[in-house]
Design an enzyme around this catalytic site. Sequence first.
Site, PDB file in Angstrom:
ATOM      1  N   LYS A 196       0.856  -1.188   0.000  1.00 52.14           N
ATOM      2  CA  LYS A 196       0.000   0.000   0.000  1.00 52.14           C
ATOM      3  C   LYS A 196       0.896   1.243   0.000  1.00 52.14           C
ATOM      4  O   LYS A 196       1.636   1.490   0.948  1.00 52.14           O
ATOM      5  CB  LYS A 196      -0.914   0.003   1.219  1.00 52.14           C
ATOM      6  N   LYS A 249      -2.179  -1.649  -3.784  1.00 49.47           N
ATOM      7  CA  LYS A 249      -2.980  -0.423  -3.782  1.00 49.47           C
ATOM      8  C   LYS A 249      -2.060   0.794  -3.866  1.00 49.47           C
ATOM      9  O   LYS A 249      -1.113   0.884  -3.078  1.00 49.47           O
ATOM     10  CB  LYS A 249      -3.804  -0.374  -2.494  1.00 49.47           C
TER      11      LYS A 249
END
Length: 326
Positions: A196, A249
Amino acid sequence: MTELNFQRHRRLRQSAAMRSMVRETHLHTEDFIYPVFVAEGTGIKKEISSMPGVFQYSLDRFGEELDEIVSLGIPAIMIFGIPAEKDAVGSGAYHDHGIVQEATRFTKERYPELLVVADTCLCEYTDHGHCGVIENGQVLNDPSLDLLARTAVSQVEAGADIIAPSNMMDGFVAAIRHGLDAAGFQHIPIMSYAVKYASSYYGPFREAAESTPQFGDRKSYQMDPANRLEAIREASSDVEEGADFLIVKPALAYMDIIRDVKNNFVLPVVAYNVSGEYSMVKAAAQNGWIDEKSVVLETLTGMKRAGADLILTYHAKDAARWLEGK
């Protein structure tokens, strides 16, 4: 004319039927997880101004959203909660009757077959907007792990099928796996936000989840967008600690990372097509600059081609309709 020797690749592109026959990557509604936002209160169906077509729902209105999701054949949702009150330690995240817990119960009572993925983080519930415990302006890693494990157990007790921790604390998968196992939930998988990045693409989500940090930023715990090899280190740690899925992400600017993760690990890879990616497409489509259907399906297909097995996307409902010819 001199006889030439060259390959005729166009032979396999002559008709729609021919192109379909040799297509390498296929996009299906079953690939999608649809993120939803559930708020405490009543009578709420509030469109997110920066995310056209995406709404916050209160529980008494949430059923209409679930009905549509199920009717389209989307197999899973990820629930984000917006609490009425926040505090320094995000206690609403692990309260037995927190908004994610109540939304999970509501969903499983109405549609037991719909998979519920619970976002397991503290940022929506803390008054400072960070993903952990704060001391002297710093996010403390280890004390935050205990709260994340408590949150995960509470979410599973409410009926969540999958836990998705998004906080990026070191050791968060190990702590949650230990907490779930100790509570008798050895069968519950963890869909880790393994990779992330501290991305500018998250802007609209901060409005949707009401989780903007009240000071500083999240760069001390989320990854530097310039780093590629670090993604493999992060994912490796989560695999060793017991992750069952690996999320990358954002997705659109990180296709290389999706492919790297897919090439290095045998777990299912999930691409998170985040809010900023969604909003850019929506804005361009509303201005008539692009064909929304074509761009969305091409983008999602690109994520699968890059290596994603599943896609978390706010486009899921529209894409499901288009794929089914609705």
